[in-house]
Design an enzyme around this catalytic site. Structure first.
Site, mmCIF file in Angstrom:
data_model
loop_
_atom_site.group_PDB
_atom_site.id
_atom_site.type_symbol
_atom_site.label_atom_id
_atom_site.label_comp_id
_atom_site.label_asym_id
_atom_site.label_seq_id
_atom_site.Cartn_x
_atom_site.Cartn_y
_atom_site.Cartn_z
ATOM 1 N N ARG A 235 25.309 -40.954 1.447
ATOM 2 C CA ARG A 235 26.468 -40.218 0.970
ATOM 3 C C ARG A 235 27.693 -41.121 1.027
ATOM 4 N NH1 ARG A 235 23.703 -37.555 -1.371
ATOM 5 N NH2 ARG A 235 23.403 -35.291 -1.414
ATOM 6 N N GLU A 264 32.359 -39.401 -7.382
ATOM 7 C CA GLU A 264 31.477 -39.871 -8.452
ATOM 8 C C GLU A 264 31.684 -39.026 -9.703
ATOM 9 O OE1 GLU A 264 27.478 -39.724 -6.963
ATOM 10 O OE2 GLU A 264 27.877 -41.121 -5.337
ATOM 11 N N HIS A 283 24.195 -43.824 -8.275
ATOM 12 C CA HIS A 283 23.523 -42.725 -7.566
ATOM 13 C C HIS A 283 22.120 -42.515 -8.154
ATOM 14 C CE1 HIS A 283 24.475 -38.980 -4.974
ATOM 15 N NE2 HIS A 283 23.181 -39.240 -4.933
#
Length: 322
Positions: A235, A264, A283
């Site tokens: 994270r 993000e 990601h």
């Protein structure tokens, strides 16, 4: 009246996998996309189960749910859901804890190897027509180096195991995991300071909580070796990004490789994009064609399980039986 499932997947229109499982169980389905519209809130208010991905599920929304029995996180991270508010309302919160263990741990190791073998520099130089084996920087034998794993749940343990398979010495820190399980993997369990001081690569696998928010900050970065690299496939909020940038640019550490950021997608003017010693991937650690199916199947099956009156397979909170 049939029970209703609201699916809130922002930017993701295909729910055929979920439809097949939920419809077979006699459940009605409504796909609302995001949760930031009045129409989405109204749909959620009347649902029996809510399936979400990364969007916030905050107290105000949870308090408006009239008969919801389950908020199902179709994924792993839980920092966007107000679990305490759900518990106060008697609503289960569940997640899919094991759908991408192999993918995320492999991605973390790939980021370690990219730095260990100087791949960004080697690839960039070769594209420029420079044929020189030392354009990746100063490299050292992997088996003489140490990997530190911070957070030793399923993914952290898989990362540690893969690191051991590559010949790395592995140190691990997690105050909530049984050290004996890690030691069976050939991993040495130590405190956080030891991981920071002794590791050549540090891979983060902790959940984002009040306790772990900005766990990597100016103070902890100062403990790392100037030759060490930081990897984060967990994270973004685990890292103070300003402190990381300063540490890399100031030579406190050698670099970082990040699959996640605090916000993000990455902003076009984010300073990390201008720093060659910080590698970014979008990601993507969770992704494979198999995991993309598994997470949705697990989420839909959890909804069916709970709405049938059964206990969930992967509960985050504990809701007393009525």
């Amino acid at each position: 009246m049939n029970m209703r499932v609201v699916i809130a997947y922002p930017g993701f229109g295909d729910i055929e996998i979920e439809k097949e499982i939920l419809s077979a169980a006699g459940l009605e389905i409504e796909h609302v996309g995001n949760l930031d519209t009045e129409q989405a809130w109204e749909a959620a208010r009347r649902c029996d189960a809510l399936m979400v991905t990364i969007q916030p599920v905050e107290r105000a929304l949870i308090q408006s749910l009239e008969r919801c029995r389950l908020i199902c996180r179709v994924g792993t991270g839980l920092d966007a859901i107000d679990i305490a508010a759900a518990s106060d309302r008697g609503i289960w919160v569940t997640y899919a804890p094991d759908y991408s263990i192999d993918e995320v741990s492999t991605h973390a190791i790939a980021l370690v190897l990219a730095q260990a073998r100087g791949l960004p520099g080697l690839l960039g130089a070769t594209r420029q027509g420079i044929w020189n084996s030392e354009t990746g920087g100063t490299l050292y034998r992997l088996s003489n180096q140490t990997l530190g794993v911070v957070g030793c749940g399923r993914i952290g343990q898989a990362t540690a195991s893969k690191g051991r398979g590559l010949g790395l010495r592995v140190l691990a820190y997690d105050p909530y995991v049984d050290g004996a399980a890690m030691e069976e993997l050939g991993v040495q369990v130590v405190d956080l300071e030891t991981v920071l001081r002794q590791s050549d690569y540090i891979s983060l696998h902790s959940p984002l909580t009040d306790e772990t928010s900005r766990l990597i900050n100016a103070e902890t970065l100062a403990l790392m070796k100037p030759t060490a690299y930081l990897v984060n496939a967990a994270r973004g909020g685990l890292i103070d990004e300003d402190a990381l940038l300063a540490a890399v640019q100031g030579g406190q550490i050698a670099g970082a490789a990040l699959d996640v950021l605090a916000v993000e997608p990455v902003a076009a003017d984010h300073p990390f994009l201008e720093e060659e010693r910080i590698l970014l991937t979008p990601h993507a650690g969770w992704y494979s064609e198999e995991s993309k199916v598994d997470v949705r199947v697990q989420g839909a099956e959890e909804v069916v399980r709970v709405l049938r009156g059964e206990r969930p397979r992967a509960p985050v909170n504990d809701i007393p039986e009525k």
